[in-house]
Write a protein that holds these residues in place. Structure first.
Motif, PDB file in Angstrom:
ATOM      1  N   UNK A 147       0.556  -1.248   0.193  1.00  0.00           N
ATOM      2  CA  UNK A 147      -0.108   0.154  -0.114  1.00  0.00           C
ATOM      3  C   UNK A 147       0.910   1.223   0.134  1.00  0.00           C
ATOM      4  N   UNK A 148       2.128   1.221   0.439  1.00  0.00           N
ATOM      5  CA  UNK A 148       2.833   2.326   0.218  1.00  0.00           C
ATOM      6  C   UNK A 148       4.004   1.983  -0.691  1.00  0.00           C
ATOM      7  N   UNK A 149       4.196   1.070  -1.142  1.00  0.00           N
ATOM      8  CA  UNK A 149       4.963   1.493  -2.660  1.00  0.00           C
ATOM      9  C   UNK A 149       4.661   2.499  -3.697  1.00  0.00           C
ATOM     10  N   UNK A 150       5.990   3.326  -4.324  1.00  0.00           N
ATOM     11  CA  UNK A 150       5.664   4.199  -5.663  1.00  0.00           C
ATOM     12  C   UNK A 150       5.356   3.505  -6.227  1.00  0.00           C
ATOM     13  N   UNK A 151       4.782   4.244  -7.458  1.00  0.00           N
ATOM     14  CA  UNK A 151       3.644   4.205  -8.499  1.00  0.00           C
ATOM     15  C   UNK A 151       4.607   3.198  -9.111  1.00  0.00           C
ATOM     16  N   UNK A 152       5.439   3.259  -9.612  1.00  0.00           N
ATOM     17  CA  UNK A 152       6.457   3.110 -10.968  1.00  0.00           C
ATOM     18  C   UNK A 152       6.708   1.379 -10.147  1.00  0.00           C
ATOM     19  N   UNK A 153       7.076   1.015  -9.025  1.00  0.00           N
ATOM     20  CA  UNK A 153       7.177  -0.166  -7.986  1.00  0.00           C
ATOM     21  C   UNK A 153       5.935  -0.891  -8.744  1.00  0.00           C
ATOM     22  N   UNK A 154       4.630  -0.321  -8.598  1.00  0.00           N
ATOM     23  CA  UNK A 154       3.285  -1.399  -8.948  1.00  0.00           C
ATOM     24  C   UNK A 154       3.037  -1.060 -10.265  1.00  0.00           C
TER      25      UNK A 154
END
Length: 313
Positions: A147-154
Protein backbone atom coordinates in the motif's frame (compact mmCIF):
# COMPACT_ATOMS: atom_id res chain seq x y z
CA UNK A 1 17.33 -8.60 4.09
CA UNK A 2 20.24 -8.86 6.53
CA UNK A 3 21.81 -11.67 4.47
CA UNK A 4 21.54 -9.53 1.35
CA UNK A 5 23.17 -6.56 3.07
CA UNK A 6 26.00 -8.82 4.23
CA UNK A 7 26.50 -10.09 0.67
CA UNK A 8 26.55 -6.53 -0.69
CA UNK A 9 29.21 -5.45 1.81
CA UNK A 10 31.38 -8.52 1.19
CA UNK A 11 31.14 -8.10 -2.58
CA UNK A 12 32.01 -4.41 -2.49
CA UNK A 13 34.90 -5.01 -0.11
CA UNK A 14 36.31 -7.77 -2.32
CA UNK A 15 36.07 -5.68 -5.49
CA UNK A 16 37.94 -2.82 -3.84
CA UNK A 17 40.54 -5.04 -2.18
CA UNK A 18 41.33 -6.82 -5.44
CA UNK A 19 41.46 -3.52 -7.34
CA UNK A 20 38.67 -4.65 -9.66
CA UNK A 21 37.08 -1.22 -9.19
CA UNK A 22 38.17 2.09 -7.72
CA UNK A 23 34.73 3.15 -6.55
CA UNK A 24 31.50 1.44 -5.48
CA UNK A 25 28.20 3.30 -5.76
CA UNK A 26 25.59 2.16 -3.28
CA UNK A 27 23.38 3.25 -0.40
CA UNK A 28 23.97 4.05 3.25
CA UNK A 29 21.65 4.85 6.15
CA UNK A 30 19.99 8.23 5.95
CA UNK A 31 19.21 10.54 8.83
CA UNK A 32 15.46 9.93 8.66
CA UNK A 33 13.38 6.72 8.80
CA UNK A 34 12.79 5.07 5.40
CA UNK A 35 15.55 7.19 3.88
CA UNK A 36 18.71 5.67 2.44
CA UNK A 37 21.09 7.98 0.61
CA UNK A 38 23.56 7.32 -2.22
CA UNK A 39 27.13 6.87 -1.04
CA UNK A 40 30.54 6.59 -2.68
CA UNK A 41 32.81 3.86 -1.29
CA UNK A 42 36.51 4.03 -2.19
CA UNK A 43 38.18 2.06 0.62
CA UNK A 44 37.48 -1.65 1.43
CA UNK A 45 36.77 -0.90 5.08
CA UNK A 46 34.12 1.62 4.10
CA UNK A 47 32.00 -1.17 2.60
CA UNK A 48 30.40 -1.66 6.05
CA UNK A 49 28.45 1.55 5.42
CA UNK A 50 26.47 -0.09 2.62
CA UNK A 51 22.83 -1.02 3.26
CA UNK A 52 19.82 -2.19 1.32
CA UNK A 53 16.13 -1.75 1.97
CA UNK A 54 12.84 -0.14 0.99
CA UNK A 55 14.41 3.34 1.07
CA UNK A 56 16.98 2.79 -1.71
CA UNK A 57 14.86 4.62 -4.25
CA UNK A 58 17.44 6.73 -6.14
CA UNK A 59 18.49 5.59 -9.60
CA UNK A 60 22.25 5.28 -9.11
CA UNK A 61 22.87 5.22 -12.85
CA UNK A 62 22.60 8.99 -12.62
CA UNK A 63 26.08 9.07 -11.04
CA UNK A 64 27.94 7.05 -13.68
CA UNK A 65 28.59 9.55 -16.44
CA UNK A 66 31.84 11.54 -16.77
CA UNK A 67 33.85 9.24 -14.51
CA UNK A 68 37.36 8.17 -15.41
CA UNK A 69 37.67 5.40 -12.81
CA UNK A 70 36.21 1.91 -13.06
CA UNK A 71 33.03 1.81 -10.98
CA UNK A 72 31.09 -0.91 -9.21
CA UNK A 73 27.41 -0.10 -8.84
CA UNK A 74 24.60 -1.61 -6.79
CA UNK A 75 21.79 -1.90 -9.35
CA UNK A 76 18.16 -2.87 -8.98
CA UNK A 77 16.01 -3.51 -12.05
CA UNK A 78 15.41 0.09 -13.14
CA UNK A 79 19.02 1.09 -12.42
CA UNK A 80 20.31 -1.74 -14.62
CA UNK A 81 17.96 -0.74 -17.43
CA UNK A 82 19.19 2.85 -17.24
CA UNK A 83 22.80 1.62 -17.29
CA UNK A 84 22.04 -0.48 -20.37
CA UNK A 85 20.58 2.52 -22.19
CA UNK A 86 23.51 4.73 -21.20
CA UNK A 87 25.85 2.15 -22.71
CA UNK A 88 23.80 2.09 -25.92
CA UNK A 89 23.83 5.89 -26.05
CA UNK A 90 27.66 5.89 -25.68
CA UNK A 91 27.45 7.79 -22.40
CA UNK A 92 29.38 5.16 -20.42
CA UNK A 93 31.66 2.27 -21.37
CA UNK A 94 30.60 -1.28 -20.54
CA UNK A 95 34.21 -2.11 -19.66
CA UNK A 96 34.31 0.66 -17.04
CA UNK A 97 31.42 -0.56 -14.91
CA UNK A 98 30.88 -3.65 -12.75
CA UNK A 99 27.17 -4.15 -12.15
CA UNK A 100 26.18 -5.76 -8.85
CA UNK A 101 22.60 -6.84 -9.47
CA UNK A 102 20.03 -6.74 -6.65
CA UNK A 103 16.44 -8.05 -7.02
CA UNK A 104 13.96 -5.34 -6.01
CA UNK A 105 10.74 -5.81 -4.05
CA UNK A 106 9.77 -2.17 -4.63
CA UNK A 107 10.55 1.05 -2.80
CA UNK A 108 8.37 2.78 -0.23
CA UNK A 109 6.96 6.16 -1.22
CA UNK A 110 7.55 8.52 1.71
CA UNK A 111 4.89 10.89 0.35
CA UNK A 112 2.30 8.14 0.81
CA UNK A 113 3.63 7.59 4.31
CA UNK A 114 3.35 11.32 5.08
CA UNK A 115 -0.24 11.38 3.85
CA UNK A 116 -1.05 8.38 6.02
CA UNK A 117 0.50 9.95 9.11
CA UNK A 118 -1.19 13.32 8.47
CA UNK A 119 1.45 15.44 10.18
CA UNK A 120 2.45 12.97 12.88
CA UNK A 121 6.22 12.57 13.23
CA UNK A 122 7.67 9.22 12.21
CA UNK A 123 10.46 8.14 14.57
CA UNK A 124 11.01 4.47 13.88
CA UNK A 125 10.02 1.75 11.40
CA UNK A 126 10.08 -2.03 11.57
CA UNK A 127 9.68 -4.43 8.65
CA UNK A 128 7.75 -7.61 9.42
CA UNK A 129 7.40 -9.86 6.35
CA UNK A 130 5.03 -7.97 4.03
CA UNK A 131 4.03 -5.46 6.71
CA UNK A 132 5.67 -2.29 7.95
CA UNK A 133 5.18 -0.90 11.44
CA UNK A 134 5.36 2.90 11.65
CA UNK A 135 6.08 4.24 15.13
CA UNK A 136 5.86 7.72 16.61
CA UNK A 137 5.67 9.22 20.08
CA UNK A 138 1.98 8.50 20.46
CA UNK A 139 1.06 6.08 17.69
CA UNK A 140 1.82 2.74 16.04
CA UNK A 141 0.55 2.03 12.53
CA UNK A 142 0.67 -1.45 10.99
CA UNK A 143 0.17 -1.43 7.21
CA UNK A 144 0.86 -3.58 4.18
CA UNK A 145 4.05 -2.55 2.36
CA UNK A 146 2.26 -2.90 -0.98
CA UNK A 147 0.00 0.00 0.00
CA UNK A 148 3.01 2.31 0.36
CA UNK A 149 5.10 1.44 -2.70
CA UNK A 150 5.88 3.99 -5.40
CA UNK A 151 3.51 3.93 -8.36
CA UNK A 152 6.48 3.13 -10.60
CA UNK A 153 7.10 0.02 -8.48
CA UNK A 154 3.45 -1.01 -8.71
CA UNK A 155 3.72 -1.27 -12.50
CA UNK A 156 7.32 -2.52 -12.71
CA UNK A 157 7.79 -5.36 -15.17
CA UNK A 158 11.54 -5.74 -14.56
CA UNK A 159 12.20 -5.99 -10.80
CA UNK A 160 15.33 -8.03 -11.49
CA UNK A 161 18.43 -6.55 -13.15
CA UNK A 162 18.52 -7.16 -16.89
CA UNK A 163 22.28 -6.62 -17.10
CA UNK A 164 24.76 -7.58 -14.38
CA UNK A 165 28.21 -8.97 -13.67
CA UNK A 166 27.45 -10.22 -10.17
CA UNK A 167 23.97 -11.21 -9.00
CA UNK A 168 23.04 -11.26 -5.31
CA UNK A 169 19.84 -12.45 -3.65
CA UNK A 170 16.87 -14.47 -4.88
CA UNK A 171 15.03 -13.28 -8.00
CA UNK A 172 11.93 -11.17 -7.38
CA UNK A 173 8.66 -12.00 -9.08
CA UNK A 174 6.66 -9.66 -11.29
CA UNK A 175 3.44 -9.27 -9.35
CA UNK A 176 1.94 -5.96 -10.43
CA UNK A 177 -0.21 -4.95 -13.38
CA UNK A 178 0.56 -2.19 -15.86
CA UNK A 179 -2.69 -0.26 -16.31
CA UNK A 180 -2.30 3.06 -14.53
CA UNK A 181 -2.29 5.06 -17.78
CA UNK A 182 -5.71 3.80 -18.89
CA UNK A 183 -7.72 6.52 -17.14
CA UNK A 184 -5.62 9.24 -18.79
CA UNK A 185 -5.98 7.71 -22.25
CA UNK A 186 -9.77 7.64 -22.01
CA UNK A 187 -9.91 11.42 -21.53
CA UNK A 188 -10.78 13.70 -24.45
CA UNK A 189 -8.09 16.03 -25.79
CA UNK A 190 -9.74 18.89 -23.91
CA UNK A 191 -9.78 16.88 -20.67
CA UNK A 192 -6.13 15.90 -21.08
CA UNK A 193 -5.18 19.52 -21.67
CA UNK A 194 -7.15 20.66 -18.62
CA UNK A 195 -5.56 17.96 -16.45
CA UNK A 196 -2.01 18.83 -17.55
CA UNK A 197 -2.62 22.56 -17.06
CA UNK A 198 -3.96 21.86 -13.57
CA UNK A 199 -0.94 19.72 -12.62
CA UNK A 200 1.72 21.92 -14.19
CA UNK A 201 0.31 25.13 -12.75
CA UNK A 202 2.18 24.10 -9.58
CA UNK A 203 5.55 23.76 -11.33
CA UNK A 204 8.22 26.14 -9.97
CA UNK A 205 10.68 25.12 -12.68
CA UNK A 206 13.35 23.98 -10.23
CA UNK A 207 14.42 21.32 -12.77
CA UNK A 208 14.74 18.65 -10.07
CA UNK A 209 13.03 16.24 -12.47
CA UNK A 210 15.71 16.87 -15.07
CA UNK A 211 18.56 16.51 -12.60
CA UNK A 212 17.23 13.24 -11.18
CA UNK A 213 16.80 11.60 -14.58
CA UNK A 214 19.77 9.47 -15.72
CA UNK A 215 18.59 9.89 -19.31
CA UNK A 216 18.74 13.71 -19.29
CA UNK A 217 22.38 14.01 -20.29
CA UNK A 218 22.54 16.96 -22.71
CA UNK A 219 25.58 19.13 -22.02
CA UNK A 220 23.29 22.16 -22.25
CA UNK A 221 19.56 21.88 -21.72
CA UNK A 222 17.28 23.87 -24.01
CA UNK A 223 15.67 25.30 -20.87
CA UNK A 224 18.95 27.02 -19.96
CA UNK A 225 19.58 28.52 -23.40
CA UNK A 226 19.41 32.28 -23.80
CA UNK A 227 20.05 32.37 -27.57
CA UNK A 228 17.49 31.35 -28.58
CA UNK A 229 15.48 31.69 -25.40
CA UNK A 230 12.89 28.95 -25.26
CA UNK A 231 11.43 29.69 -21.83
CA UNK A 232 10.85 32.86 -19.85
CA UNK A 233 13.57 33.49 -17.26
CA UNK A 234 11.78 36.20 -15.32
CA UNK A 235 8.36 34.68 -14.69
CA UNK A 236 6.57 31.38 -14.41
CA UNK A 237 3.49 30.50 -16.40
CA UNK A 238 1.70 27.24 -17.08
CA UNK A 239 2.26 27.45 -20.86
CA UNK A 240 6.05 27.51 -20.38
CA UNK A 241 5.79 24.76 -17.77
CA UNK A 242 3.84 22.56 -20.18
CA UNK A 243 6.29 23.32 -22.98
CA UNK A 244 9.26 22.40 -20.79
CA UNK A 245 7.78 19.09 -19.68
CA UNK A 246 6.59 18.20 -23.19
CA UNK A 247 10.06 18.77 -24.69
CA UNK A 248 11.74 16.98 -21.77
CA UNK A 249 9.56 13.93 -22.32
CA UNK A 250 10.14 13.93 -26.09
CA UNK A 251 13.90 14.20 -25.54
CA UNK A 252 13.98 10.96 -23.52
CA UNK A 253 11.64 9.04 -25.84
CA UNK A 254 13.12 5.61 -26.45
CA UNK A 255 15.54 6.01 -23.52
CA UNK A 256 13.21 6.41 -20.53
CA UNK A 257 13.05 3.24 -18.43
CA UNK A 258 10.05 4.50 -16.43
CA UNK A 259 11.97 4.42 -13.14
CA UNK A 260 9.95 7.29 -11.67
CA UNK A 261 13.00 9.31 -10.59
CA UNK A 262 11.57 12.53 -12.05
CA UNK A 263 8.26 12.03 -10.28
CA UNK A 264 9.92 11.31 -6.93
CA UNK A 265 12.20 14.34 -7.19
CA UNK A 266 9.40 16.86 -7.76
CA UNK A 267 8.97 18.98 -4.60
CA UNK A 268 5.49 20.06 -5.71
CA UNK A 269 4.06 16.56 -6.05
CA UNK A 270 3.22 16.99 -9.74
CA UNK A 271 2.03 13.88 -11.57
CA UNK A 272 4.97 13.70 -13.97
CA UNK A 273 4.81 9.96 -14.34
CA UNK A 274 1.57 10.08 -16.33
CA UNK A 275 3.53 11.90 -19.03
CA UNK A 276 6.50 9.55 -18.94
CA UNK A 277 4.38 6.43 -18.71
CA UNK A 278 2.26 7.55 -21.67
CA UNK A 279 5.39 8.23 -23.73
CA UNK A 280 6.89 4.82 -22.83
CA UNK A 281 3.66 3.09 -23.84
CA UNK A 282 3.52 4.98 -27.14
CA UNK A 283 7.12 4.05 -27.99
CA UNK A 284 6.30 0.40 -27.29
CA UNK A 285 3.21 0.49 -29.50
CA UNK A 286 4.70 2.55 -32.35
CA UNK A 287 8.17 1.04 -32.51
CA UNK A 288 7.85 -2.25 -30.63
CA UNK A 289 10.68 -1.07 -28.39
CA UNK A 290 11.12 -1.25 -24.62
CA UNK A 291 14.05 0.76 -23.29
CA UNK A 292 16.71 -0.95 -21.22
CA UNK A 293 16.04 -4.62 -21.89
CA UNK A 294 18.23 -5.58 -24.87
CA UNK A 295 21.79 -4.32 -25.31
CA UNK A 296 21.90 -5.38 -28.98
CA UNK A 297 18.61 -3.80 -30.07
CA UNK A 298 18.89 -0.44 -31.82
CA UNK A 299 17.16 2.54 -30.20
CA UNK A 300 13.86 3.26 -31.98
CA UNK A 301 14.84 6.70 -33.28
CA UNK A 302 17.94 5.15 -34.88
CA UNK A 303 15.94 2.52 -36.77
CA UNK A 304 13.64 2.91 -39.81
CA UNK A 305 9.90 2.91 -39.18
CA UNK A 306 6.92 2.40 -41.47
CA UNK A 307 4.93 5.67 -41.33
CA UNK A 308 1.68 3.79 -41.98
CA UNK A 309 1.99 2.24 -38.51
CA UNK A 310 1.96 5.61 -36.76
CA UNK A 311 -1.24 6.64 -35.00
CA UNK A 312 -2.25 9.75 -33.14
CA UNK A 313 -3.55 9.43 -29.59
Amino acid sequence: MLELIKAIRETAQKLLQEKEVELVLGFEEGTLPLRNTPCFIRQPEEAQRLVWGYGCENNLANYLRNRSEKVGIIAKGCDSRAILELIKQNQISREKVVIIGIPCQGMIDRKKVNRLLAGRELIETQINADKIILKGRDFVEDISIDNLLHDSCLTCQHPNPVLFDIMLGEPASVKYSDNNIASFETKTHEEKRAYLFQELSRCIRCYACRQACPMCFCEECFADCSTPQWLSKSSLNVHDNLFFQAVRIIHVAGRCVDCGACDRACPMGIDLRTLTHKMVKDVQELFGYTAGVNLDEKPPLAAPVNPTTLTHS
